[in-house]
Design an enzyme around this catalytic site. Structure first.
Site, PDB file in Angstrom:
ATOM      1  CB  THR A  21      37.196  49.611  13.800  1.00  0.00           C
ATOM      2  OG1 THR A  21      37.385  48.490  14.652  1.00  0.00           O
ATOM      3  CG2 THR A  21      37.883  50.805  14.378  1.00  0.00           C
ATOM      4  CG  ASP A  65      33.410  42.896  16.629  1.00  0.00           C
ATOM      5  OD1 ASP A  65      33.990  43.697  17.371  1.00  0.00           O
ATOM      6  OD2 ASP A  65      33.992  41.956  16.034  1.00  0.00           O
ATOM      7  CB  THR A  97      40.058  44.565  10.009  1.00  0.00           C
ATOM      8  OG1 THR A  97      40.167  44.643  11.432  1.00  0.00           O
ATOM      9  CG2 THR A  97      40.027  45.952   9.417  1.00  0.00           C
ATOM     10  CG  ASP A  98      38.662  41.339  14.278  1.00  0.00           C
ATOM     11  OD1 ASP A  98      39.762  41.890  14.073  1.00  0.00           O
ATOM     12  OD2 ASP A  98      38.027  41.480  15.348  1.00  0.00           O
ATOM     13  CD  GLN A 287      51.039  24.667  10.766  1.00  0.00           C
ATOM     14  OE1 GLN A 287      51.950  25.254  11.349  1.00  0.00           O
ATOM     15  NE2 GLN A 287      50.567  23.518  11.159  1.00  0.00           N
ATOM     16  CB  CYS A 288      54.234  28.810   5.047  1.00  0.00           C
ATOM     17  SG  CYS A 288      55.392  27.600   5.663  1.00  0.00           S
TER      18      CYS A 288
HETATM   19  N1  ASP Z   1      36.532  43.801  15.884  1.00  0.00           N
HETATM   20  C1  ASP Z   1      36.419  44.691  14.767  1.00  0.00           C
HETATM   21  C2  ASP Z   1      35.684  43.956  13.659  1.00  0.00           C
HETATM   22  O1  ASP Z   1      36.241  43.141  13.009  1.00  0.00           O
HETATM   23  C3  ASP Z   1      37.763  45.146  14.335  1.00  0.00           C
HETATM   24  C4  ASP Z   1      37.771  46.013  13.116  1.00  0.00           C
HETATM   25  O2  ASP Z   1      36.792  46.428  12.576  1.00  0.00           O
HETATM   26  O3  ASP Z   1      38.860  46.332  12.668  1.00  0.00           O
HETATM   27  O4  ASP Z   1      34.515  44.210  13.486  1.00  0.00           O
END
Ligand code: ASP
Length: 351
Positions: A21, A65, A97-98, A287-288
């Site tokens: 993003t 992405d 971020t993913d 899992q916590c």
């Molecule tokens: N789907 C995007 C990614 O991980 C989301 C992001 O960048 O925050 O590339």
């Protein structure tokens, strides 16, 4: 592309853009998000020219992405860092971020003897929209990556994630929010630094190399034959057997309850024993969100340990996945493998 800071040329950084993003801009006509030409980064973030350092940048082609991240991208990233290691004081990686926590974790294992910062950052809102968090994240990441102590050594010679005013050890993080600007957390380790009016480094947590002159060693050839089984009420023998005993599987992360508990039903334990007898590595990670596995607390946990399941201690799942990819690639005998599995290699577990 080179951005020359106007205050001199004290440090040099390489900015590597992989996608996500942060590098998007809203198309004024269609209103959709599109990647902007990265060579125009200075137009989007004019603040970059105010840094007292030289910033070169390269963009991956294609940019992706981060849900499309694959081990080949990690290999490429490690290679770029290796190729440019002697020419720069630090590296900033722009990444979606993913899967950022996975990438930062695995890179921490691939890069041994790191003496320079490798800082991942990204954003929840594209850099081209007015309320973006991308500029602040990028500017903080650059400042941290170029910071040196009084001896001229990097303040944070680690693989990190810089997000929402905090710097985290990369292999301690997980993405916890798809909406908040504070998208990441490091539940079992305090931040390495916090960016307020000044950047405060938490020197008691930052790992410094024992030998600043040791050459960087890059580990290639990750072995990805690892699965993750999240234990849940109602899980069936078929699912457990398929994942634990699959012919292509060398290791399985068991995502267990609480301090490392799983069902004590005979069919479950039988499959666990069978997988261990087949030579699979089974690792127990909770899992916590926070806390550690301790298989000695409850009878159900103790039974897993008796079946040959190893503790993942307070590792995140993302970090354990990267650690297993790395350790399996080393071709170690079982004893040596177990010893490293239970040790902290890059500060990924509290031991
Ligand atoms: N789907 C995007 C990614 O991980 C989301 C992001 O960048 O925050 O590339």
């Amino acid at each position: 592309m080179t951005v020359q800071g106007k205050y001199g040329n004290r440090a040099s950084l390489l900015l590597i853009y992989t996608g996500g993003t942060i590098g998007m801009k809203q198309d004024p006509v269609t209103q959709t998000l599109k990647p902007f030409n990265f060579s125009q980064i200075l137009e989007e973030v004019p603040e970059l020219s105010k840094f007292a350092c030289r910033i070169d940048s390269i963009s991956f082609n294609p940019i992706i992405d981060s849900s499309d991240i694959e081990p080949s991208v990690w290999e490429k990233l490690a290679d770029e860092i290796g190729k440019n290691y002697d020419s720069y004081d630090g590296f900033v990686i722009l990444h979606g971020t993913d899967t950022m926590a996975y990438s930062a974790s695995v890179l921490s294992f691939m890069l041994e003897n790191l003496t320079k910062p490798v800082i991942f950052t990204g954003s929840q809102l594209p850099i081209g929209v007015p309320r973006t968090d991308g500029k602040e994240n990028l500017v903080s990441a650059i400042e941290i990556a170029s910071s040196k102590d009084a001896d001229g050594h990097a303040c944070v010679p680690e693989v990190c994630i810089c997000f929402g005013n905090k710097l985290y050890r990369g292999n301690r993080t997980c993405k916890v929010s798809s909406e908040e600007f504070n998208a990441f957390r490091s539940p079992n380790l305090p931040p390495l630094a916090e960016a307020g009016i000044v950047i405060r480094y938490n020197n008691s947590v930052i790992i410094k190399p024992s030998d600043w002159d040791a050459p960087l060693k890059i580990h290639h050839g990750l072995d990805t034959r690892v699965s993750i089984l999240k234990i849940h009420p109602g899980i069936t023998p078929q699912v457990v057997r398929n994942i634990l005993c699959g012919p292509e599987t060398r290791a399985v992360i068991l995502e267990t309850y609480g301090s490392g508990n799983a069902p004590s039903k005979p069919w479950f334990l039988e499959i666990v024993r069978e997988a261990v007898a087949m030579g699979k590595v089974l690792v127990n990670v909770t899992q916590c969100l926070a806390g550690s596995v301790d298989m000695g607390i409850y009878a159900n946990g103790r039974t897993l340990m008796d079946c040959g399941v190893s503790s993942g201690f307070d590792s995140t799942v993302e970090s354990m996945l990267g650690k297993l990819f790395h350790l399996l690639s080393l071709g170690l005998p079982e004893e040596g493998f177990q010893e490293l599995l239970c040790s902290s290699l890059r500060g990924e577990i509290s031991k």
